[in-house]
Design a protein around this motif. Structure first.
Motif, PDB file in Angstrom:
ATOM      1  N   GLU A 155       0.854  -1.185   0.000  1.00  0.00           N
ATOM      2  CA  GLU A 155       0.000   0.000   0.000  1.00  0.00           C
ATOM      3  C   GLU A 155       0.890   1.234   0.000  1.00  0.00           C
ATOM      4  OE1 GLU A 155      -3.081   0.036   2.933  1.00  0.00           O
ATOM      5  OE2 GLU A 155      -3.516  -2.075   2.604  1.00  0.00           O
ATOM      6  N   CYS A 263      -2.330  -7.301   5.243  1.00  0.00           N
ATOM      7  CA  CYS A 263      -1.749  -8.573   4.785  1.00  0.00           C
ATOM      8  C   CYS A 263      -1.019  -9.368   5.857  1.00  0.00           C
ATOM      9  CB  CYS A 263      -0.797  -8.311   3.627  1.00  0.00           C
ATOM     10  SG  CYS A 263      -1.650  -7.814   2.144  1.00  0.00           S
ATOM     11  N   ARG A 415       9.199   5.270  15.571  1.00  0.00           N
ATOM     12  CA  ARG A 415       9.695   4.941  14.227  1.00  0.00           C
ATOM     13  C   ARG A 415      11.132   5.403  14.005  1.00  0.00           C
ATOM     14  NH1 ARG A 415       6.178   1.422  11.373  1.00  0.00           N
ATOM     15  NH2 ARG A 415       4.062   1.938  12.027  1.00  0.00           N
TER      16      ARG A 415
HETATM   17  C1  UDX Z   1       2.711  -6.103   2.486  1.00  0.00           C
HETATM   18  C2  UDX Z   1       3.757  -6.708   1.551  1.00  0.00           C
HETATM   19  O1  UDX Z   1       4.923  -5.876   1.562  1.00  0.00           O
HETATM   20  C3  UDX Z   1       3.196  -6.871   0.156  1.00  0.00           C
HETATM   21  O2  UDX Z   1       4.158  -7.499  -0.672  1.00  0.00           O
HETATM   22  C4  UDX Z   1       1.968  -7.759   0.284  1.00  0.00           C
HETATM   23  O3  UDX Z   1       1.424  -8.076  -0.924  1.00  0.00           O
HETATM   24  C5  UDX Z   1       0.945  -7.083   1.185  1.00  0.00           C
HETATM   25  O4  UDX Z   1       1.540  -6.885   2.465  1.00  0.00           O
HETATM   26  P1  UDX Z   1       1.771  -3.701   3.056  1.00  0.00           P
HETATM   27  O5  UDX Z   1       0.955  -4.381   4.099  1.00  0.00           O
HETATM   28  O6  UDX Z   1       1.123  -2.707   2.176  1.00  0.00           O
HETATM   29  O7  UDX Z   1       2.440  -4.776   2.088  1.00  0.00           O
HETATM   30  O8  UDX Z   1       2.930  -2.920   3.804  1.00  0.00           O
HETATM   31  P2  UDX Z   1       4.482  -3.064   4.089  1.00  0.00           P
HETATM   32  O9  UDX Z   1       5.179  -1.877   3.536  1.00  0.00           O
HETATM   33  O10 UDX Z   1       5.009  -4.369   3.699  1.00  0.00           O
HETATM   34  O11 UDX Z   1       4.485  -2.913   5.688  1.00  0.00           O
HETATM   35  C6  UDX Z   1       3.754  -3.814   6.525  1.00  0.00           C
HETATM   36  C7  UDX Z   1       3.938  -3.471   7.978  1.00  0.00           C
HETATM   37  O12 UDX Z   1       5.260  -3.734   8.404  1.00  0.00           O
HETATM   38  C8  UDX Z   1       3.695  -1.995   8.320  1.00  0.00           C
HETATM   39  O13 UDX Z   1       3.002  -1.929   9.545  1.00  0.00           O
HETATM   40  C9  UDX Z   1       5.087  -1.419   8.456  1.00  0.00           C
HETATM   41  O14 UDX Z   1       5.149  -0.296   9.297  1.00  0.00           O
HETATM   42  C10 UDX Z   1       5.835  -2.603   9.031  1.00  0.00           C
HETATM   43  N1  UDX Z   1       7.272  -2.597   8.768  1.00  0.00           N
HETATM   44  C11 UDX Z   1       7.739  -2.761   7.499  1.00  0.00           C
HETATM   45  C12 UDX Z   1       8.160  -2.428   9.817  1.00  0.00           C
HETATM   46  O15 UDX Z   1       7.770  -2.264  10.980  1.00  0.00           O
HETATM   47  N2  UDX Z   1       9.510  -2.470   9.546  1.00  0.00           N
HETATM   48  C13 UDX Z   1       9.995  -2.646   8.292  1.00  0.00           C
HETATM   49  O16 UDX Z   1      11.227  -2.679   8.139  1.00  0.00           O
HETATM   50  C14 UDX Z   1       9.084  -2.786   7.225  1.00  0.00           C
END
Ligand code: UDX
Length: 436
Positions: A155, A263, A415
């Motif tokens: 997203e 997800c 963060r």
């Molecule tokens: C995810 C997957 O990345 C994507 O490939 C899949 O199809 C759907 O789920 P999304 O949920 O949109 O995508 O977000 P993403 O950017 O992956 O982050 C997910 C969560 O992990 C967020 O809450 C984010 O803050 C957290 N996160 C991500 C961390 O806490 N640390 C990180 O290093 C990366």
């Protein structure tokens, strides 16, 4: 190629608009008349950067259309994508496949030409087999092939992820399915995006394995962050230090308040359910799910500690900056902000909050939180300011103004978007994640 996209939610709409932009003729189908009416008026049902422009330009070019009628939408198409929701079923965490199967049934009733039926929704292993059975039992005389083609869209970056993917995974059981999918993705093929052809069950599992692995990576670094705080180390340097190893890689190693979104929480639970059904335990994923759930509340307790503990926190005021599970979305699903706010309001802390896009959806989820029109209004009179989501708008706060407005200059940065020395240099008490 002619493509029908059944389900015009997040995945369906982004995928449909991108396929149209490749030059395919796309019809997006959704039962929600109101949603389709608004799409006809150029109003998007979700916030995703660049989506409105992409939809409008392809509608104008005559490559993208919307309808509520599945029968019309699938008429004469080469590929029918199923992109409806698969929410966690209440009680057992299993993906709720009722929408997917209902669509398969409807496709079976109305299929009037040969076509490939593609599951783009995230579905447990074996769902494609069931879709195939439903289609076969519908009595259709048309040739069809059921293919799995999971999405890997983040997203906030979904259009870029669709157009410049790390890989495209296609699980097909026959040449008809593979041929049509090769054509569907030809524009990316020419771009040299790697396409991985697998069996259908393998493809279904790849999606869950990918998300579970990423969730594990995040949870791993979050636990390292806790350890860093205890031993006097810096988690950002630990991330860099391990991420420079090509075998590990630098991405998804940002410590924070725990993962949320549509997800990771849902897919890890569904994977656990599959593992249980097949009596093949996935202990690591079990631990990840538990650790992440506990972490969200623990972040609330971290804020309480900054207020001098739960007892003395009662009646104090906290400002929460950022509510969505990550920036550039209005999605609140499983956002850590919900648990943080609850932990605070449970012990009588007054919470004011600001989020650039998420407040409308957040408000009913956290009725005790007072939503404000801008970050400084939330900060006014606060005993603690908490950065929960790393929106760009919070990276360049006027910290002097923050200090003047807050009752006490305490900043909890979940963060790690600020440099401790800069903030402390201005006279703040600064608490972050994994940086002692
Ligand atoms: C995810 C997957 O990345 C994507 O490939 C899949 O199809 C759907 O789920 P999304 O949920 O949109 O995508 O977000 P993403 O950017 O992956 O982050 C997910 C969560 O992990 C967020 O809450 C984010 O803050 C957290 N996160 C991500 C961390 O806490 N640390 C990180 O290093 C990366």
């Amino acid at each position: 190629m002619k493509i029908a996209m059944v389900g015009s939610g997040y995945v369906g709409l982004v995928s449909g608009a991108c396929f149209a932009d490749f030059g395919h003729e796309v019809v997006c189908i959704d039962k929600d008349q109101d949603k389709i009416d608004r799409l006809h008026d150029g109003v998007m049902p979700i916030y995703e950067p660049g989506l409105a422009e992409l939809v409008t330009s392809n509608v104008t070019a005559g490559r993208l259309a919307f309808t509520t009628l599945l029968q019309d939408g699938i008429s004469g198409v080469d590929a029918i994508f199923i992109a409806v929701g698969t929410p966690s079923r209440r009680g057992d965490g299993h993906a709720d496949l009722s929408y997917v199967y209902a669509v398969a049934q409807e496709i079976g009733q109305h299929l009037a030409n040969d076509a490939v039926v593609v599951t783009k929704s995230t579905v447990p292993v074996g769902t494609g087999d069931e879709v195939e059975r439903i289609l076969r039992e519908s009595g259709t005389t048309c040739r069809f092939s059921v293919v799995s083609n999971p999405e890997f869209l983040r997203e906030g970056a979904a259009i870029n992820d669709f157009k410049r993917p790390d890989r495209i995974v296609i699980g097909a059981e026959d040449e008809f399915g593979r041929d049509v999918m090769r054509e569907v993705y030809r524009p990316l093929f020419l771009n040299e995006s790697p396409i991985l052809f697998t069996g259908r069950r393998t493809s279904e599992l790849i999606k869950y394995a990918a998300n579970a692995f990423l969730a594990t990576k995040i949870t791993f670094i979050n636990e390292m962050a806790d350890l860093c705080e205890k031993v006097g180390a810096n988690v950002q340097d630990v991330s860099r230090g391990i991420g420079m190893d090509n075998r590990i890689g630098p991405k998804f190693l940002h410590a924070g308040p725990g993962y949320g979104g549509s997800c990771f929480p849902k897919d890890t639970l569904a994977l656990l359910k599959t593992a249980e059904d097949y009596d093949s335990p996935t202990r690591i994923v079990e631990a990840v799910v538990t650790a992440n759930e506990n972490r969200k509340r623990a972040m609330g307790r971290k804020v309480l500690d900054a207020l001098g503990g739960a007892e003395s926190a009662r009646g104090k005021k906290a400002a929460m900056l950022g509510l969505t599970f990550k920036p550039n979305t209005d999605d609140m699903r499983d956002s850590p902000a919900i648990a943080v706010a609850k932990t605070l309001t449970d012990v009588g802390v007054e919470v004011a909050a600001y989020d650039p896009e998420g407040m409308e959806i957040a408000a009913p989820l956290m009725p005790e939180v007072a939503m404000q029109d801008d970050p400084y209004a939330a900060i006014d009179g606060a005993d603690v300011v908490v950065i929960v989501t790393e929106w760009d708008a919070f990276r360049a706060l006027d910290l002097r103004r923050v200090k003047d407005l807050a009752k006490t200059p305490v900043l909890v940065d979940l963060r790690n978007i600020y440099h401790p020395d800069d903030v402390r240099g201005l006279g703040f008490e600064y608490i972050s994640v994994g940086r002692s």
